[in-house]
Design an enzyme around this catalytic site. Structure first.
Site, mmCIF file in Angstrom:
data_model
loop_
_atom_site.group_PDB
_atom_site.id
_atom_site.type_symbol
_atom_site.label_atom_id
_atom_site.label_comp_id
_atom_site.label_asym_id
_atom_site.label_seq_id
_atom_site.Cartn_x
_atom_site.Cartn_y
_atom_site.Cartn_z
ATOM 1 N N GLU A 98 0.835 -1.198 0.000
ATOM 2 C CA GLU A 98 0.000 0.000 0.000
ATOM 3 C C GLU A 98 0.873 1.251 0.000
ATOM 4 O O GLU A 98 1.910 1.275 0.655
ATOM 5 C CB GLU A 98 -0.857 -0.044 1.275
ATOM 6 C CG GLU A 98 -2.061 0.854 1.275
ATOM 7 C CD GLU A 98 -2.900 0.688 2.555
ATOM 8 O OE1 GLU A 98 -3.315 -0.448 2.884
ATOM 9 O OE2 GLU A 98 -3.114 1.696 3.226
ATOM 10 N N ASP A 100 0.219 5.287 0.676
ATOM 11 C CA ASP A 100 -0.883 6.124 1.191
ATOM 12 C C ASP A 100 -0.614 7.609 1.247
ATOM 13 O O ASP A 100 0.415 8.031 1.772
ATOM 14 C CB ASP A 100 -1.141 5.786 2.681
ATOM 15 C CG ASP A 100 -1.701 4.425 2.904
ATOM 16 O OD1 ASP A 100 -2.309 3.885 1.996
ATOM 17 O OD2 ASP A 100 -1.511 3.914 4.027
ATOM 18 N N GLU A 102 -2.952 10.481 3.208
ATOM 19 C CA GLU A 102 -4.183 10.725 3.982
ATOM 20 C C GLU A 102 -4.167 12.171 4.435
ATOM 21 O O GLU A 102 -3.141 12.651 4.932
ATOM 22 C CB GLU A 102 -4.241 9.822 5.223
ATOM 23 C CG GLU A 102 -4.679 8.406 4.906
ATOM 24 C CD GLU A 102 -4.929 7.577 6.166
ATOM 25 O OE1 GLU A 102 -5.821 6.735 6.137
ATOM 26 O OE2 GLU A 102 -4.224 7.794 7.170
#
Ligand SMILES: *[C@@H]1O[C@H](CO)[C@@H](O)[C@H](O)[C@H]1NC(C)=O
Length: 281
Positions: A98, A100, A102
């Site tokens: 993953e 990411d 955010e």
């Protein structure tokens, strides 16, 4: 521009440019939140919203193995405290990889936090957090991921903010085999997001809405072409050039607010191996 992958000799990937028009209808599925996720302007704009009942989300129809993925986002404006807009690449399963971004909302006028992480084979704990040098709710800004077998680079408006290098040679797994989809969602996380959960979501301001446009995915043979004039290109050793390195250092010096690599309290046994590697960047 869309592309698809054909596996050749197990790990290398031939990306075939099939050509498309960067249309949200053809590139993404709205996956949850019913009417809270919307595509409009003929497929050129997408919005996610969050109210007291639910958040919303979307995912790419295609999977990608390496490449450069650009998206422009305009984040929840006003009092966005408690909201989180996640924008990431992920494969599936317990040992998934993953990459990411955010965005942790805040009270009006207080800064968002851009939180980044890299998971390899199901394991993350590689957070770096940043403030932004602009208000991400006023205009669209471009958030990019360059994913190559040698490294992952996070960029904001073409400025590299984080580099995660392939450190397989010292035993750190690197995302290389599992194709990933692009995901985004907007949800309520007022139990931890803003000042560690101290500031709660103000539901009188709902619905909260974030906007997306100008999605572009391209194979890494053309990862840097647009930026030659800014000399933001890689040299033949796959390193960032001097100007990009300078910008990276600028962001890391003035805007980075958390780096797992320097969190000695968290890793009393010693910081993760990839942090100990001398950086070429
Ligand atoms: C919100 O604003 C406060 C005060 O400026 C700051 O300490 C915090 O890092 C900001 N961001 C979040 C997501 O809490």
């Amino acid at each position: 521009m869309g592309f698809s992958c054909v596996f050749v000799l197990v790990i290398s990937c031939l990306m075939v440019v099939v050509g498309s028009s960067n249309n949200f209808y053809s590139d993404f599925d709205l996956t949850w939140g019913d009417h809270r996720a919307k595509i409009f302007n003929g497929g050129h704009l997408l919005s996610l919203s969050l109210d007291k009942v639910s958040g919303s989300g979307f995912q790419s129809k295609k999977e990608y193995l390496f490449g450069r993925i650009d998206m422009q986002l305009k984040l929840v404006a006003g009092n966005s405290a408690g909201t989180v807009t996640a924008y990431y690449l992920s494969s599936q399963g317990a040992s998934h990889d993953e990459i990411d971004f955010e965005f942790l909302g805040n009270l009006s006028g207080d800064p968002y936090i851009l939180h980044t992480n890299v998971f390899t084979q199901g394991k993350g704990n590689r957070e770096q957090q940043f403030y932004l040098w602009f208000d991400p709710t006023k205009n669209f800004h471009t958030y990019s991921i360059i994913w190559k077998p040698q490294h992952i680079i996070f960029l904001v408006d073409k400025i590299p903010i984080r580099v995660f290098k392939n450190a397989e040679s010292i035993g750190v797994p690197f995302p290389k085999k599992q194709p990933m989809r692009i995901y985004s969602s907007l949800w309520n996380a007022d139990d931890w997001a803003t000042r560690g959960g101290l500031v709660k979501t103000d539901w009188t301001k709902a619905p909260f809405t974030a906007y997306y446009r100008n999605f572009n995915a391209m194979p890494c043979t053309s990862c840097w072409p647009k930026y030659k004039s800014l000399s933001l290109q890689t040299n033949n050793k796959d390193e960032l050039d001097a100007n990009s390195r300078r910008r990276l250092r600028w962001v890391q010096k003035y805007f980075m607010i958390y780096n797992y690599c320097t969190d000695l309290k968290r890793f009393p046994q010693g910081i993760p191996s990839e942090c100990r590697q001398r950086s070429r960047f």
